[in-house]
Design a protein around this motif. Structure first.
Motif, PDB file in Angstrom:
ATOM      1  N   PRO A 167       0.719  -1.324   0.124  1.00 39.87           N
ATOM      2  CA  PRO A 167       0.013   0.033  -0.082  1.00 39.87           C
ATOM      3  C   PRO A 167       0.722   1.254   0.045  1.00 39.87           C
ATOM      4  O   PRO A 167       1.807   1.390  -0.290  1.00 39.87           O
ATOM      5  CB  PRO A 167      -0.985  -0.052   1.208  1.00 39.87           C
ATOM      6  CG  PRO A 167      -1.192  -1.579   1.377  1.00 39.87           C
ATOM      7  CD  PRO A 167       0.119  -2.321   0.849  1.00 39.87           C
ATOM      8  N   GLU A 168       0.010   2.333   0.334  1.00 41.19           N
ATOM      9  CA  GLU A 168      -0.086   3.615   0.179  1.00 41.19           C
ATOM     10  C   GLU A 168       1.379   4.218   0.553  1.00 41.19           C
ATOM     11  O   GLU A 168       1.918   5.028  -0.197  1.00 41.19           O
ATOM     12  CB  GLU A 168      -1.028   4.355   0.817  1.00 41.19           C
ATOM     13  CG  GLU A 168      -1.406   5.811   0.281  1.00 41.19           C
ATOM     14  CD  GLU A 168      -2.652   6.407   0.852  1.00 41.19           C
ATOM     15  OE1 GLU A 168      -2.776   7.584   0.643  1.00 41.19           O
ATOM     16  OE2 GLU A 168      -2.998   5.692   2.085  1.00 41.19           O
ATOM     17  N   PHE A 179      -4.075   5.392  -8.021  1.00 39.87           N
ATOM     18  CA  PHE A 179      -4.595   4.434  -6.998  1.00 39.87           C
ATOM     19  C   PHE A 179      -4.447   3.191  -7.101  1.00 39.87           C
ATOM     20  O   PHE A 179      -5.242   2.223  -6.786  1.00 39.87           O
ATOM     21  CB  PHE A 179      -5.944   4.911  -6.689  1.00 39.87           C
ATOM     22  CG  PHE A 179      -6.167   6.532  -6.142  1.00 39.87           C
ATOM     23  CD1 PHE A 179      -6.088   6.676  -4.747  1.00 39.87           C
ATOM     24  CD2 PHE A 179      -6.778   7.293  -7.011  1.00 39.87           C
ATOM     25  CE1 PHE A 179      -6.124   8.058  -4.400  1.00 39.87           C
ATOM     26  CE2 PHE A 179      -6.700   8.562  -6.444  1.00 39.87           C
ATOM     27  CZ  PHE A 179      -6.591   9.050  -5.088  1.00 39.87           C
ATOM     28  N   TYR A 182      -4.194   0.278  -4.436  1.00 41.19           N
ATOM     29  CA  TYR A 182      -5.369  -0.259  -4.234  1.00 41.19           C
ATOM     30  C   TYR A 182      -6.180  -1.410  -4.623  1.00 41.19           C
ATOM     31  O   TYR A 182      -7.034  -2.164  -4.223  1.00 41.19           O
ATOM     32  CB  TYR A 182      -6.585   1.038  -3.849  1.00 41.19           C
ATOM     33  CG  TYR A 182      -7.826   0.577  -3.081  1.00 41.19           C
ATOM     34  CD1 TYR A 182      -7.493   0.472  -1.684  1.00 41.19           C
ATOM     35  CD2 TYR A 182      -8.986   0.186  -3.453  1.00 41.19           C
ATOM     36  CE1 TYR A 182      -8.569   0.292  -0.974  1.00 41.19           C
ATOM     37  CE2 TYR A 182     -10.070  -0.061  -2.637  1.00 41.19           C
ATOM     38  CZ  TYR A 182      -9.936  -0.205  -1.229  1.00 41.19           C
ATOM     39  OH  TYR A 182     -10.782  -0.389  -0.590  1.00 41.19           O
ATOM     40  N   MET A 185      -6.688  -4.843  -3.073  1.00 46.94           N
ATOM     41  CA  MET A 185      -7.907  -4.865  -2.180  1.00 46.94           C
ATOM     42  C   MET A 185      -9.054  -4.973  -2.949  1.00 46.94           C
ATOM     43  O   MET A 185     -10.087  -6.026  -2.394  1.00 46.94           O
ATOM     44  CB  MET A 185      -8.134  -3.423  -1.436  1.00 46.94           C
ATOM     45  CG  MET A 185      -9.125  -3.559  -0.484  1.00 46.94           C
ATOM     46  SD  MET A 185      -8.930  -4.592   0.994  1.00 46.94           S
ATOM     47  CE  MET A 185      -7.680  -3.634   1.783  1.00 46.94           C
ATOM     48  N   SER A1120     -10.887   3.357   3.620  1.00 46.42           N
ATOM     49  CA  SER A1120     -11.087   2.191   2.487  1.00 46.42           C
ATOM     50  C   SER A1120     -11.853   2.384   1.520  1.00 46.42           C
ATOM     51  O   SER A1120     -11.845   2.548   0.203  1.00 46.42           O
ATOM     52  CB  SER A1120     -11.036   0.971   3.168  1.00 46.42           C
ATOM     53  OG  SER A1120     -10.194   0.046   2.340  1.00 46.42           O
ATOM     54  N   VAL A1123     -11.022   5.557  -0.925  1.00 49.73           N
ATOM     55  CA  VAL A1123      -9.942   5.336  -1.821  1.00 49.73           C
ATOM     56  C   VAL A1123     -10.825   4.224  -2.799  1.00 49.73           C
ATOM     57  O   VAL A1123     -10.521   4.402  -4.008  1.00 49.73           O
ATOM     58  CB  VAL A1123      -8.834   4.662  -1.202  1.00 49.73           C
ATOM     59  CG1 VAL A1123      -7.860   3.968  -2.314  1.00 49.73           C
ATOM     60  CG2 VAL A1123      -8.165   5.510  -0.078  1.00 49.73           C
ATOM     61  N   SER A1124     -11.595   3.538  -2.493  1.00 50.80           N
ATOM     62  CA  SER A1124     -12.292   2.582  -3.389  1.00 50.80           C
ATOM     63  C   SER A1124     -12.845   3.523  -4.468  1.00 50.80           C
ATOM     64  O   SER A1124     -12.874   3.235  -5.684  1.00 50.80           O
ATOM     65  CB  SER A1124     -13.000   1.604  -2.876  1.00 50.80           C
ATOM     66  OG  SER A1124     -14.170   2.133  -2.444  1.00 50.80           O
ATOM     67  N   TRP A1127     -10.305   5.261  -6.849  1.00 47.87           N
ATOM     68  CA  TRP A1127      -9.868   3.954  -7.571  1.00 47.87           C
ATOM     69  C   TRP A1127     -10.680   3.788  -8.861  1.00 47.87           C
ATOM     70  O   TRP A1127     -10.653   3.800  -9.942  1.00 47.87           O
ATOM     71  CB  TRP A1127      -9.801   2.598  -6.915  1.00 47.87           C
ATOM     72  CG  TRP A1127      -9.248   1.664  -7.384  1.00 47.87           C
ATOM     73  CD1 TRP A1127      -8.134   1.023  -7.667  1.00 47.87           C
ATOM     74  CD2 TRP A1127     -10.024   0.565  -8.389  1.00 47.87           C
ATOM     75  NE1 TRP A1127      -7.934   0.046  -8.298  1.00 47.87           N
ATOM     76  CE2 TRP A1127      -9.386  -0.433  -8.872  1.00 47.87           C
ATOM     77  CE3 TRP A1127     -11.368   0.316  -8.521  1.00 47.87           C
ATOM     78  CZ2 TRP A1127      -9.630  -1.482  -9.656  1.00 47.87           C
ATOM     79  CZ3 TRP A1127     -11.836  -0.762  -9.291  1.00 47.87           C
ATOM     80  CH2 TRP A1127     -10.970  -1.638  -9.697  1.00 47.87           C
TER      81      TRP A1127
END
Length: 1466
Positions: A167-168, A179, A182, A185, A1120, A1123-1124, A1127
């Motif tokens: 990750p980040e 992104f 991600y 995930m 999360s 970020v999704s 993404w």
């Protein structure tokens, strides 16, 4: 020297940039960029304490390549000198460029090295430098290839560090921008439903602890300033009030007063002079936003930068579109121009989307950081807040600060930049439009401005409705809460229909408002959907009509339309942002009032090492002076409301002291009157954060009589205790609370009436083993507030309080000799207790005395989980996986198929009109070519404008019809679903409520119904219109360039896969978010209610840490989820950019065959599609998330019901007339899988007989009442009442004809009359008669509203004794032939108890009375006594007989100090 830049280079098919330009500008741009940003990149070398990371192969490769590049530059420089020697007269550039490059590559080597100090090893600056070099290199490269010269690409190598440890933190630049880190995930989420364990931890800088520390530091300074301001304000106000002439002739005395006042003010920042109390008390203002800005300024600035770039690029696309249309319309244009424009469109869209996503990411990150830090601040404040500030707001309001107000800030943070960005975009749009259409733009803008007040009016109207609706909602939820808390009473009295009616009435009002709100919404949607089209119609019509030379051509029309589209967004956003600001403003004020409130002032508590403690403490206490010797046991007694609890609070420092002080030496432990139990295991509740010392722990359990209870609990001391100690009886809670204090091993014990909630014999046991002179605490200082007289002879000192002052104190014998108030009190009530023999039967002491008052029902309630272990309450099911399609169908069925069909059709018609409008416009613009050098015929012009207008109106009308229909449908669905849920919940059996926490049921009625009411209809509508919009756009592009249809297929497949991956991850993250959010609030609510305990033990720090970790867990899932979303957006916008690119590319390729109009149409639609694609996914996932509510509601409409309320077989009128009860071999169990509770009971109870039922805890006493009312259904055998089998008739027929006075007096909010007679069956005279008999008449007559006095929630505004009397009045009013009395063990003082007993004896003389007794005195005058043990009747006879027979009853009587049936006066 060659020409630097000349149009002739470009005005030819094989256009190229001049060599000079290539060798100077193109070389210097990337180099300049790198040089400017290098200092920042080298900072880590200078200041980093971190050690360098190890050498990796990748690092070595990069350094080697950079070194090689440097060598090439050196070689180039050498060649230049060699050339110079040969007299070739080289250009200056040949010296400068290699020299510049040598320095540049040196910097690259350094930057690579500096990055080894960072976690993220690659550098964004370098990445951009490589990209720039690459782009400029490509230009030179193609020139070289064209000239077929030697290829020299030494320095154009793209060295890109590409590695992605998870990750980040370590993600590379490219990975961060897209992104990409991600992705793993998302894949994981697609393969299996995500759990909390799968999510990555927050970065340290995002953790609550870090953020809240910074916020707190800033907050302190800001609040100080604000408080100083406030003091200034107050001083001015006082000067004004004290003196009308503003101090010119202020008398000496007055000025003295002011000085004194000011001194008081500054002392300990005591807020508020006398006039400042009440809700409008002044508080420090205006510091919160400053604090937040100071804390998060970096984030804000960075997001501003991204937003600026994005906003600039937004306006590039319409200009490129203009150029492209010109290119298509111009047969002379060179092909390369078209390709360039198409590529630039693509690049502009790409960069725009990258900037926008970074901006959003920063905004959302800001949002969750603000929420977390505010939550932490509120929590911390709650632990230190003074009781005055605490009383200003209820627990619910304080929890609201955290749930609603902090959430508001989070939502606001997402939009905060729109405040400057919207006006900026509006101004720029107008400027560009003016350039296109000249002054006629003003017509369009005029229309927009006109729409604003209409919108404003609609918003204020809607707000009014919303406010009203919130009131309805609150009221409905309040009653719902009460129904669920008092469900047992409702069932026993058969009152469900009355309450169902109340809820239905409120719900009807609520839905009516909802429908009106939807109408307003429809109108505003109508206005807004008309807007873009009205605006373009107005502008174009004016433009064409003003001057016949103005011909609308494709360039103008479509550039204008895409600019109007840009304008739509800020115009729509601005009112939303402003109303959101207004709401945030309210929240700001509330938070400032709370967080700026004063802290607890403990200055009055001293810890000097003197053994005496002295206190004078006026507040509810007039003035108290006491000395308490260490190690003594002091009892505090007094009537109800004489200030006993206040005295304890004062010692804890919870009261506001006016003068004097308390000196306390040593640590405190505190047992409050109402036990406070945490939602944790029993063991954790006792240890309360201390280390476990097994021997001591066992000793405490034994002393507090908890061992027998542990046997009853399914997992012993590992049993999880529900919220507020729901699965413990009152006595058990009190003993756990006591055990916590004893285990804590403090020096001073403050015990606020801990013995009131336990049986007499348990109380005696606790006194002997814990509190008394021989107990565990014999060496400690104990201050015991008590109602119980029997122990007073064993204490060292007695303090008698009367009206907040000490009336007398001394030892027991002294006080008796004084013959004061205390002696009189003892004489009147002490008789029956004094006869109690002191010596306790040794055998019965522990084995029997230690049993608690836990009703058998509760004991049984937990046993089933023995197999499942410790959980009382199953975890709430978190649905996983895809939402079933049947849920959508179920919702649509509730809406009604007719509605659903017509809504869909209207939407379809709207989009048909939409496509029509656009095609018509494209045809209109092609007229410019047709009538190229002729005058435009006015008839043609009017036709064009007319049809364009008509199609637009049709579009808006269809949309209006669709929204109105869907509003009706949605309200219909809401009505149906709520109705089903409510009627089912009222019909389910009691056992369901025992195993389901009320919170869960309330959640269905609050959150889920709200979702069905408001969110789902919105989501459905948005989804439909997005879907239609995309279909129509793709259709229009395909019409323009049919080949586009081929490109749709791969794009569609890519889109679908991204969607599938994302939706499953996102859905699960939303579920995790809601599951991890509730613990934050419940932990907070728990903390607020147990504040005095936490403070007394000094455990604030531990609770703070627990809160931080709870918030972090929730932050993890929210982060999360954010970020999704990013993404997804990046990937979808890429699809959108490709759509734009291909539609432009195909337009360029098929140049000759297309008109400008259709190209404009196809590309301006494509530019719009990106946003819509994004919305479609967002809406799909939102709809999936929200439709879960339908699933959850449905789950509770399927719970099995109890027997019907009324059956075909009705009992005869006036039944039961005699009141005879027969049990015939009656067996019962709580749930099918459990043991029997009553194991075959057979007995007769004759008409008008008084029967007492006794037995130890768990013997089945309460089960007996539950069976008579059929709260439990028989497992065998029958009960006959007056010869009628009760299992044959309906539940209401049975329950309305029996009366019960329950153990806990439950009242509902509403009038007093409604509490006595909810169906209005009895006339007022009878109600008054009942009140008179219940000794409440005088009290009620004194109330201003009399019978219509409003009872607050749970009867909070009546004392416990009064509530008990109201329950008695209920029974008297019903006057059934059979009365069941579940005797109250609560803290009813002896007088009230006496009243109740006397009334029952006189009034129910001709009824059959069954008394379930906990205190034996009350049943000594019954005709017969039934003794139960383990679900069987062991003795059944008159009390006299049983006392003589040495059985179970006589043993119990001995414990209670009863020797013969006459000893009891009571």
């Amino acid at each position: 020297m060659c020409k630097f830049m000349n149009a002739s280079f470009l005005a030819r098919p094989d256009a190229d940039l001049p060599i000079c330009f290539q060798q100077t500008v193109l070389v210097w741009i990337p180099i300049g960029f790198l040089w400017i940003f290098t200092p920042w990149q080298l900072l880590p070398m200078c200041k980093s304490k971190a050690k360098k990371s190890s050498l990796t192969k990748l690092y070595i490769t990069k350094q080697v390549l950079a070194a090689l590049l440097m060598l090439t530059a050196v070689a180039e420089l050498a060649l230049a000198f060699v050339g110079d020697v040969r007299q070739d007269q080289p250009l200056p550039v040949q010296y400068t460029n290699p020299s510049l490059y040598i320095v540049t590559w040196l910097l690259v080597l350094l930057i690579h090295d500096a990055r080894r100090f960072c976690l993220r090893r690659d550098s964004g600056i370098l990445f951009c430098f490589w990209i720039l070099s690459l782009l400029s290199g490509i230009v030179s490269f193609q020139s070289l290839i064209r000239k077929a010269l030697q290829v020299r690409l030494g320095r154009k190598l793209c060295v890109f560090p590409w590695f992605c440890l998870n990750p980040e933190v370590t993600a590379s630049f490219l990975s961060s921008v897209t992104f990409d880190w991600y992705t793993s995930m998302v894949f994981k989420g697609y393969r299996k439903p995500l759990e909390m364990e799968d999510l990555w931890d927050l970065k340290d800088k995002d953790k609550t602890k870090t953020i809240s520390a910074i916020l707190e530091k800033n907050m302190k300074t800001m609040v100080k300033k604000a408080q100083a301001e406030m003091e200034k304000r107050k001083r001015k106000k006082r000067l004004r009030e004290n003196d009308p002439d503003h101090g010119s002739n202020m008398s000496k005395a007055q000025s003295q007063d002011i000085l004194v006042l000011e001194e008081k003010q500054t002392k300990g920042k005591r807020k508020g002079a006398k006039g400042d109390s009440g809700p409008h008390k002044d508080f420090p203002k205006g510091w919160l936003l400053k604090t937040l800005f100071k804390t998060f300024w970096q984030n804000l600035l960075l997001s501003v930068a991204f937003k600026l770039v994005h906003d600039g690029l937004v306006f590039v696309s319409p200009q490129l579109l203009k150029l492209l249309i010109a290119f298509v319309s111009d047969p002379e244009a060179f092909a390369w121009q078209g390709y360039l424009y198409a590529t630039l469109l693509f690049l502009a869209a790409l960069v725009q989307s990258l900037c926008l996503q970074q901006h959003f990411h920063l905004c959302f990150q800001l949002g969750i950081s603000v929420r977390a830090s505010l939550t932490a601040a509120i929590y911390k404040k709650a632990l230190t807040v003074s009781s005055a500030t605490r009383k200003e707001s209820t627990v619910g309001e304080t929890v609201n600060l955290m749930s609603a107000d902090a959430q508001r800030f989070m939502d606001m943070a997402n939009f905060i930049h729109q405040l400057w960005s919207c006006p900026l975009q509006i101004v720029l749009s107008i400027v560009f439009l003016w350039m296109e259409l000249g002054p006629s733009v003003l017509a369009g803008i005029g229309v927009m401005v006109l729409l604003i007040p209409i919108n404003g009016f609609l918003v204020t109207k809607a707000k009014g409705i919303q406010v009203r609706n919130m009131k309805n909602k609150d009221e409905r939820m309040k009653i719902m809460n009460e129904i669920l808390n008092g469900i047992k009473i409702l069932k026993l009295f058969a009152w469900e229909p009355s309450f169902e009616k109340r809820i239905k009435e409120i719900r009807a009002r609520e839905l009516r408002d909802l429908l009106n709100f939807s109408y307003l919404q429809s109108i505003s949607i109508f206005v807004f959907s008309c807007a873009p089209f009205l605006v373009s119609l107005a502008s174009f019509a004016v433009y064409v009509l003003v001057d016949e030379n103005n011909i609308l051509d494709a360039q103008k029309a479509f550039t204008a339309i895409s600019l109007f589209n840009v304008l739509r967004f800020p115009m729509a956003m601005l009112p939303m942002v402003i109303s959101s600001l207004v709401q945030t403003n309210v929240s700001t004020e509330r938070l400032e009032r709370y967080l700026g409130g004063e802290d607890l002032d403990t200055s009055a508590i001293h810890h000097d090492p003197i053994s005496v403690q002295l206190l004078t403490w006026p507040s509810c206490l007039c003035s108290v002076t006491l000395d308490i010797t260490p190690g003594s046991l002091v009892a505090v007694v007094g009537a109800v409301g004489s200030g006993k609890s206040s005295l304890v609070s004062a010692m804890l420092g919870e009261m506001e002291n006016i003068k004097g002080h308390i000196n306390i030496q040593g640590s405190l432990a505190y047992v409050p009157q109402q036990a406070w139990i945490q939602n944790a295991t029993l063991k954790d509740n006792i240890l309360f954060g201390s280390e476990l010392d097994e021997a001591r722990y066992q000793q405490v359990l034994k002393a507090c009589a908890l061992l027998p209870d542990l046997e009853l609990l399914p997992a012993g001391d590992q049993t999880e205790i529900g919220e507020k100690g729901i699965n413990l009886s009152g006595g058990q809670k009190q003993r756990v609370s006591l055990a916590r204090a004893v285990y804590n091993n403090a020096d001073i014990y403050l015990l606020d009436d801990p013995l009131s909630a336990v049986d007499a014999h348990v109380g005696k046991y606790l006194f002997d083993h814990v509190l008394g002179p021989k107990g565990l605490l014999q060496k400690k200082t104990r201050i015991l507030v008590t109602h119980s007289i029997s122990f007073l002879s064993q204490v060292d000192n007695i303090v008698v309080l009367v009206a907040g002052a000490v009336s007398e104190h001394g030892s027991y014998s002294t006080l008796l000799a004084n013959r004061g108030a205390f002696a009189q009190f003892l004489n009147s009530y002490g008789a029956q207790e004094k006869d109690a023999p002191d010596e306790k039967a040794a055998g019965t002491g522990h084995a029997t005395g230690a049993r608690s008052t836990k009703s058998c029902q509760e004991a049984q309630k937990e046993t089933p989980k023995k197999l499942k272990g410790q959980q009382l309450i199953e975890k709430e099911a978190v649905e996983t996986g895809k939402v079933k399609f049947s849920m959508y169908l179920r919702y649509l069925r509730a809406v009604g198929w007719g509605f659903s069909f017509w809504v869909a059709m209207s939407y379809l018609a709207q989009y048909v009109a939409f496509v029509g409008t656009n095609l018509w416009l494209s045809a209109w613009t092609d007229d410019a070519q047709l009538y190229l050098n002729q005058t435009y015929p006015p008839g043609q012009r009017d036709l064009r404008i007319g049809v364009f207008g008509a199609l637009g109106v049709a579009q808006a009308l269809f949309l209006f019809i669709a929204t109105i229909l869907s509003a009706h449908g949605a309200v219909q669905a809401s009505r149906v679903m709520h109705q089903r849920l409510l009627s089912n919940i009222l019909h389910v059996p009691m056992s369901f409520f025992d195993t389901t926490p009320t919170g869960r049921i309330v959640n269905r009625f609050a959150k889920d119904i709200f979702t069905v009411d408001e969110t789902i209809p919105m989501s459905f509508r948005s989804w439909l219109s997005c879907f239609m919009a995309i279909i129509s756009t793709l259709l229009m592009i395909s019409l323009a360039t049919p080949f586009f249809a081929l490109i749709i297929i791969p794009l569609g497949i890519f889109y679908y896969f991204v969607l599938r991956f994302y939706v499953s991850t996102s859905r699960q993250l939303r579920r995790l978010d809601s599951v991890t959010r509730s613990p934050i609030y419940s932990h907070f609510g728990e903390t607020v209610s147990g504040l005095s305990v936490i403070r007394a033990y000094g455990h604030q720090e531990r609770f703070l840490q627990q809160n931080e970790s709870t918030v972090d867990i929730n932050q993890k899932s929210v982060y999360s989820w954010i970020v999704s979303n990013r993404w997804l957006a990046i990937r979808l916008e890429f699809v959108g950019s490709l759509v734009v690119f291909f539609s432009a590319l195909l337009a360029v390729i098929s140049k000759g065959t297309l008109e400008g109009g259709i190209v404009g149409l196809s590309i301006s639609s494509a530019l719009n599609v990106t946003q819509t694609l994004n919305w479609l996914v967002r809406m799909s996932s939102e709809l999936e998330t929200n439709i879960v509510a339908v699933e959850r509601i449905h789950e509770y409409t399927k719970v099995k019901n109890e027997a019907p309320w009324v059956t075909g077989k009705r009992p005869p009128h006036g039944w039961p007339s005699k009141g005879e009860i027969q049990f015939i071999d009656y067996k019962v169990r709580y749930r099918p899988e459990l043991e029997l509770v009553l194991q075959g009971i057979t007995c007769d109870i004759r008409s008008t007989e008084k029967v007492g039922v006794v037995g130890r805890t768990g013997a089945g006493k309460s089960s007996l009442t539950n069976c008579l009312f059929r709260v439990l259904e028989a497992a065998g055998g029958t009960i006959m009442i007056d010869g009628l089998d009760i299992s044959m008739i309906g539940l209401h027929d049975l329950r309305q004809n029996l009366t019960i006075i329950p153990q806990d007096p439950v009242l509902f909010s509403g009038t007093l009359r409604m509490n006595l007679d909810p169906f209005d069956q009895y006339p007022d005279e009878e109600v008054w008669k009942a009140l008179e008999l219940a000794h409440l008449k005088t009290y009620v007559q004194d109330l201003p509203e009399g019978l219509f006095h409003l009872v607050s929630e749970g009867g909070e505004n009546l004392s416990v004794g009064q509530r008990q009397l109201v329950c008695l009045a209920r029974a008297l009013l019903r006057k059934a032939k059979i009365l069941i009395l579940d005797e109250a063990t609560a803290a009813v003082d002896l007088e009230t108890d006496h009243l109740i007993q006397t009334t029952i004896r006189s009034e129910f003389a001709n009824c059959t009375v069954l008394t379930i007794a906990h205190r034996l005195h009350t049943i000594m005058d019954s005709n017969r006594v039934m003794v139960l043990q383990a679900g069987r009747i062991v003795e059944y006879n008159s009390p006299e007989e049983l006392l003589q027979k040495q059985g179970l009853f006589s043993a119990m009587a001995k414990d209670a100090g009863i020797i013969n049936a006459q000893t009891t006066v009571l």
